[in-house]
Design a protein around this motif. Sequence first.
Motif, PDB file in Angstrom:
ATOM      1  N   THR A 118      -7.200   3.631  -3.455  1.00 33.74           N
ATOM      2  CA  THR A 118      -6.665   4.921  -2.991  1.00 33.74           C
ATOM      3  C   THR A 118      -5.202   4.813  -2.556  1.00 33.74           C
ATOM      4  O   THR A 118      -4.806   3.857  -1.883  1.00 33.74           O
ATOM      5  N   ASN A 119      -4.430   5.826  -2.901  1.00 32.17           N
ATOM      6  CA  ASN A 119      -3.013   5.892  -2.521  1.00 32.17           C
ATOM      7  C   ASN A 119      -2.782   6.686  -1.243  1.00 32.17           C
ATOM      8  O   ASN A 119      -3.589   7.538  -0.911  1.00 32.17           O
ATOM      9  N   PRO A 120      -1.694   6.431  -0.568  1.00 35.39           N
ATOM     10  CA  PRO A 120      -0.665   5.433  -0.841  1.00 35.39           C
ATOM     11  C   PRO A 120      -1.210   4.026  -0.541  1.00 35.39           C
ATOM     12  O   PRO A 120      -1.609   3.738   0.591  1.00 35.39           O
ATOM     13  N   LEU A 121      -1.210   3.199  -1.573  1.00 38.59           N
ATOM     14  CA  LEU A 121      -2.064   2.008  -1.608  1.00 38.59           C
ATOM     15  C   LEU A 121      -1.901   1.067  -0.406  1.00 38.59           C
ATOM     16  O   LEU A 121      -2.879   0.742   0.271  1.00 38.59           O
ATOM     17  N   ASP A 122      -0.664   0.662  -0.140  1.00 43.34           N
ATOM     18  CA  ASP A 122      -0.469  -0.361   0.906  1.00 43.34           C
ATOM     19  C   ASP A 122      -0.901   0.156   2.283  1.00 43.34           C
ATOM     20  O   ASP A 122      -1.432  -0.596   3.097  1.00 43.34           O
ATOM     21  N   LEU A 123      -0.703   1.455   2.475  1.00 43.57           N
ATOM     22  CA  LEU A 123      -1.113   2.057   3.757  1.00 43.57           C
ATOM     23  C   LEU A 123      -2.633   2.161   3.863  1.00 43.57           C
ATOM     24  O   LEU A 123      -3.208   1.980   4.938  1.00 43.57           O
ATOM     25  N   MET A 124      -3.276   2.443   2.736  1.00 45.87           N
ATOM     26  CA  MET A 124      -4.738   2.586   2.743  1.00 45.87           C
ATOM     27  C   MET A 124      -5.425   1.220   2.882  1.00 45.87           C
ATOM     28  O   MET A 124      -6.488   1.107   3.474  1.00 45.87           O
ATOM     29  N   GLU A 256       3.626 -14.434   6.226  1.00 45.56           N
ATOM     30  CA  GLU A 256       4.058 -14.818   4.873  1.00 45.56           C
ATOM     31  C   GLU A 256       5.267 -13.950   4.499  1.00 45.56           C
ATOM     32  O   GLU A 256       5.324 -12.773   4.838  1.00 45.56           O
ATOM     33  N   TYR A 257       6.172 -14.499   3.789  1.00 42.68           N
ATOM     34  CA  TYR A 257       7.416 -13.805   3.392  1.00 42.68           C
ATOM     35  C   TYR A 257       8.158 -13.264   4.626  1.00 42.68           C
ATOM     36  O   TYR A 257       8.854 -12.249   4.543  1.00 42.68           O
ATOM     37  N   ASP A 258       7.910 -13.911   5.764  1.00 42.66           N
ATOM     38  CA  ASP A 258       8.552 -13.501   7.008  1.00 42.66           C
ATOM     39  C   ASP A 258       8.212 -12.049   7.368  1.00 42.66           C
ATOM     40  O   ASP A 258       9.040 -11.309   7.922  1.00 42.66           O
ATOM     41  N   ILE A 259       7.005 -11.633   7.009  1.00 45.95           N
ATOM     42  CA  ILE A 259       6.574 -10.241   7.236  1.00 45.95           C
ATOM     43  C   ILE A 259       5.257 -10.259   8.007  1.00 45.95           C
ATOM     44  O   ILE A 259       4.372 -11.057   7.705  1.00 45.95           O
ATOM     45  N   LYS A 260       5.180  -9.364   8.996  1.00 48.08           N
ATOM     46  CA  LYS A 260       3.964  -9.341   9.826  1.00 48.08           C
ATOM     47  C   LYS A 260       3.439  -7.925   9.996  1.00 48.08           C
ATOM     48  O   LYS A 260       4.230  -6.973  10.105  1.00 48.08           O
ATOM     49  N   ASP A 261       2.124  -7.808  10.030  1.00 47.18           N
ATOM     50  CA  ASP A 261       1.435  -6.567  10.385  1.00 47.18           C
ATOM     51  C   ASP A 261       1.705  -5.401   9.443  1.00 47.18           C
ATOM     52  O   ASP A 261       1.786  -4.252   9.881  1.00 47.18           O
ATOM     53  N   VAL A 262       1.871  -5.696   8.168  1.00 41.32           N
ATOM     54  CA  VAL A 262       1.838  -4.642   7.145  1.00 41.32           C
ATOM     55  C   VAL A 262       1.123  -5.230   5.925  1.00 41.32           C
ATOM     56  O   VAL A 262       1.007  -6.448   5.795  1.00 41.32           O
ATOM     57  N   CYS A 263       0.684  -4.324   5.045  1.00 39.84           N
ATOM     58  CA  CYS A 263       0.133  -4.780   3.764  1.00 39.84           C
ATOM     59  C   CYS A 263       1.156  -4.509   2.680  1.00 39.84           C
ATOM     60  O   CYS A 263       1.722  -3.407   2.610  1.00 39.84           O
ATOM     61  N   LEU A 264       1.388  -5.510   1.847  1.00 36.87           N
ATOM     62  CA  LEU A 264       2.312  -5.377   0.718  1.00 36.87           C
ATOM     63  C   LEU A 264       1.786  -6.251  -0.421  1.00 36.87           C
ATOM     64  O   LEU A 264       1.006  -7.190  -0.180  1.00 36.87           O
ATOM     65  N   GLY A 265       2.247  -5.971  -1.622  1.00 38.72           N
ATOM     66  CA  GLY A 265       1.801  -6.752  -2.773  1.00 38.72           C
ATOM     67  C   GLY A 265       2.414  -8.139  -2.784  1.00 38.72           C
ATOM     68  O   GLY A 265       3.638  -8.288  -2.714  1.00 38.72           O
ATOM     69  N   VAL A 266       1.559  -9.140  -2.876  1.00 37.89           N
ATOM     70  CA  VAL A 266       2.006 -10.541  -2.951  1.00 37.89           C
ATOM     71  C   VAL A 266       1.100 -11.280  -3.947  1.00 37.89           C
ATOM     72  O   VAL A 266      -0.062 -10.903  -4.132  1.00 37.89           O
ATOM     73  N   PRO A 267       1.621 -12.344  -4.575  1.00 35.72           N
ATOM     74  CA  PRO A 267       0.746 -13.103  -5.455  1.00 35.72           C
ATOM     75  C   PRO A 267      -0.296 -13.859  -4.629  1.00 35.72           C
ATOM     76  O   PRO A 267       0.048 -14.466  -3.615  1.00 35.72           O
ATOM     77  N   GLU A 293      13.040  -4.411   3.152  1.00 35.43           N
ATOM     78  CA  GLU A 293      13.175  -2.937   3.154  1.00 35.43           C
ATOM     79  C   GLU A 293      11.807  -2.274   3.031  1.00 35.43           C
ATOM     80  O   GLU A 293      11.511  -1.283   3.693  1.00 35.43           O
ATOM     81  N   ALA A 294      10.977  -2.851   2.154  1.00 38.15           N
ATOM     82  CA  ALA A 294       9.633  -2.295   1.954  1.00 38.15           C
ATOM     83  C   ALA A 294       8.829  -2.424   3.246  1.00 38.15           C
ATOM     84  O   ALA A 294       8.103  -1.506   3.644  1.00 38.15           O
ATOM     85  N   GLU A 295       8.962  -3.552   3.915  1.00 36.34           N
ATOM     86  CA  GLU A 295       8.251  -3.767   5.182  1.00 36.34           C
ATOM     87  C   GLU A 295       8.609  -2.654   6.169  1.00 36.34           C
ATOM     88  O   GLU A 295       7.744  -2.048   6.795  1.00 36.34           O
ATOM     89  N   LYS A 296       9.912  -2.355   6.244  1.00 36.62           N
ATOM     90  CA  LYS A 296      10.371  -1.334   7.200  1.00 36.62           C
ATOM     91  C   LYS A 296       9.792   0.036   6.835  1.00 36.62           C
ATOM     92  O   LYS A 296       9.273   0.762   7.685  1.00 36.62           O
ATOM     93  N   GLU A 297       9.848   0.331   5.535  1.00 39.46           N
ATOM     94  CA  GLU A 297       9.367   1.649   5.093  1.00 39.46           C
ATOM     95  C   GLU A 297       7.866   1.807   5.365  1.00 39.46           C
ATOM     96  O   GLU A 297       7.415   2.825   5.880  1.00 39.46           O
ATOM     97  N   VAL A 298       7.113   0.757   5.041  1.00 44.50           N
ATOM     98  CA  VAL A 298       5.664   0.844   5.248  1.00 44.50           C
ATOM     99  C   VAL A 298       5.347   0.903   6.750  1.00 44.50           C
ATOM    100  O   VAL A 298       4.473   1.653   7.187  1.00 44.50           O
ATOM    101  N   LYS A 299       6.115   0.159   7.547  1.00 43.29           N
ATOM    102  CA  LYS A 299       5.878   0.179   9.010  1.00 43.29           C
ATOM    103  C   LYS A 299       6.129   1.576   9.571  1.00 43.29           C
ATOM    104  O   LYS A 299       5.389   2.044  10.439  1.00 43.29           O
TER     105      LYS A 299
END
Length: 308
Positions: A118-124, A256-267, A293-299
Motif C-alpha cells: 500500500t502507498n505511500p509505501l515507505d510510510l505504510m 544503516e546508511y546513517d539513517i534512523k527511525d524511518v523506512c526506506l528502500g535498501v538492498p 534528503e529522502a530521510e528528511k522528507e519521509v520524517k
Amino acid sequence: MKLSVIGTGSVGSSLAQRVIDGNLVDELVLVDKIKGLAKGYSLDLEHSTPLCESNIDVRGSKSYEDISNSDLIVITAGAGRKEGMDRSDLLKQNGKIIKSISSKINEFSPNSIVVVVTNPLDLMVYKTYKTMDVKRNKVMGMAGSLDSARFKYLLAKETGFSPKDIQTLVIGPHSNKMIPLKKRTYIRGIPIQEFLSKGRINELVNATKKAGERVVNYLGDGSAKYAPSSALLEIIKSIKFNENRLIPVSFYLNGEYDIKDVCLGVPAIIGSNGVKEVIELDLADEEMEQMKEAEKEVKDQIENLKDI
Ligand SMILES: NC(=O)C1=CN([C@@H]2O[C@H](COP(=O)(O)OP(=O)(O)OC[C@H]3O[C@@H](n4cnc5c(N)ncnc54)[C@H](O)[C@@H]3O)[C@@H](O)[C@H]2O)C=CC1
Ligand SMILES: O=C([O-])CC(=O)C(=O)O
C-alpha cells in the motif's frame, strides 16, 4: 506455507493468480472489506486449480480470524492514486486502513512475516512496523524490486540487450525521489556508461521515476498491477525457498546508511525469516545526499501519521 493477501483489488487478485499458477503455497487466504469480493475471487481461483495443476487450498473471507497462523501476509489493501495525484496524497486515508489491518494481524497472526504494498509505501511500512511492534526483520515493503525491474526494462529496450543480462538497483523512497544507482548498473559486468551517454542514462532514470505515473495516467483511475505482482513474487519465493536473494525492500532503518527511525528502500538479503541482513553500500556522495534528503522528507510525513 500459509499466505494471506489482505486487499484483493487489482494487485491482490493479480498476485493471487500468480501464486495459484505457480502452485507456490499450501494455503492461500484472501481478505477484503467488500462483501463477497474475496469469496468470489477465491472460488474463481479454485476453479482454475485443475487447469494449472495447483493443489492450493484457497479461501476468501471478510474475517481476520481466517489469517491466523499465516507464515506470510501481503497487504495490498487501500486506495490507489488517480490521475494527477501523488502517492503521498494517500497518506491519511491509507494510514488509517494500515493501522487497523496491522492491529488485526497483531491480534490474529503476530508471528507472520508482513510485506506491505500500500502507498505511500515507505510510510505504510513504517506504520505497520510501529503498530505491530514486532522484530524489524518481519516487516518490509515491496517497491525497489519493481522500480529496479522498470529501470532494467528501459535499459534493455534502449540497448537491445536481454534484461536477463542487466544488473541494477533502485534504492531510496518509492516516490519521484527514488535513487536508481547508475554507477552500479551493468550489462553482464560491463558498466552501462560504455553503452549509453550520461544524458541518455539520466533520461532513463527520470523515466523510471515516472513509470508508475505513466500507468496511472493511462488508466485514469487505478494503477499498475502486473509488474507489482511479479515483483511481489520475487520476494515471496525468496522467503518460501529461503533463497537469500538480494532484493531492495523498504525497511525500518536503525543506523544503516546513517539513517534512523524511518523506512526506506535498501538492498537486503531476504530469506525464510524475512530480512536477514541489510547490505550497506558505499554510496557516491550524490547518492548519499539523496538518501539523506529522502530521510528528511519521509520524517516530515511521519509527523502527519502520528495522530492516526
Ligand atoms: N508498492 C508498490 O510498488 C505499489 C503499490 N500500490 C498500492 O497498492 C494499493 C492497492 O492497489 P490496487 O490493488 O490497485 O487497489 P484496488 O483499489 O484495486 O484494491 C484495494 C483493495 O483493498 C480493499 N480494502 C480497502 N480497505 C480495506 C481494509 N480495511 N481491509 C481489507 N481490504 C480493504 C478494497 O476493498 C480493494 O478491494 C494502493 O495503495 C496502491 O497505490 C500499487 C502498485 C504498486
Ligand atoms: O504509481 C502508483 O500509484 C502505484 C505504484 O506505486 C507503482 O506502480 O509504482
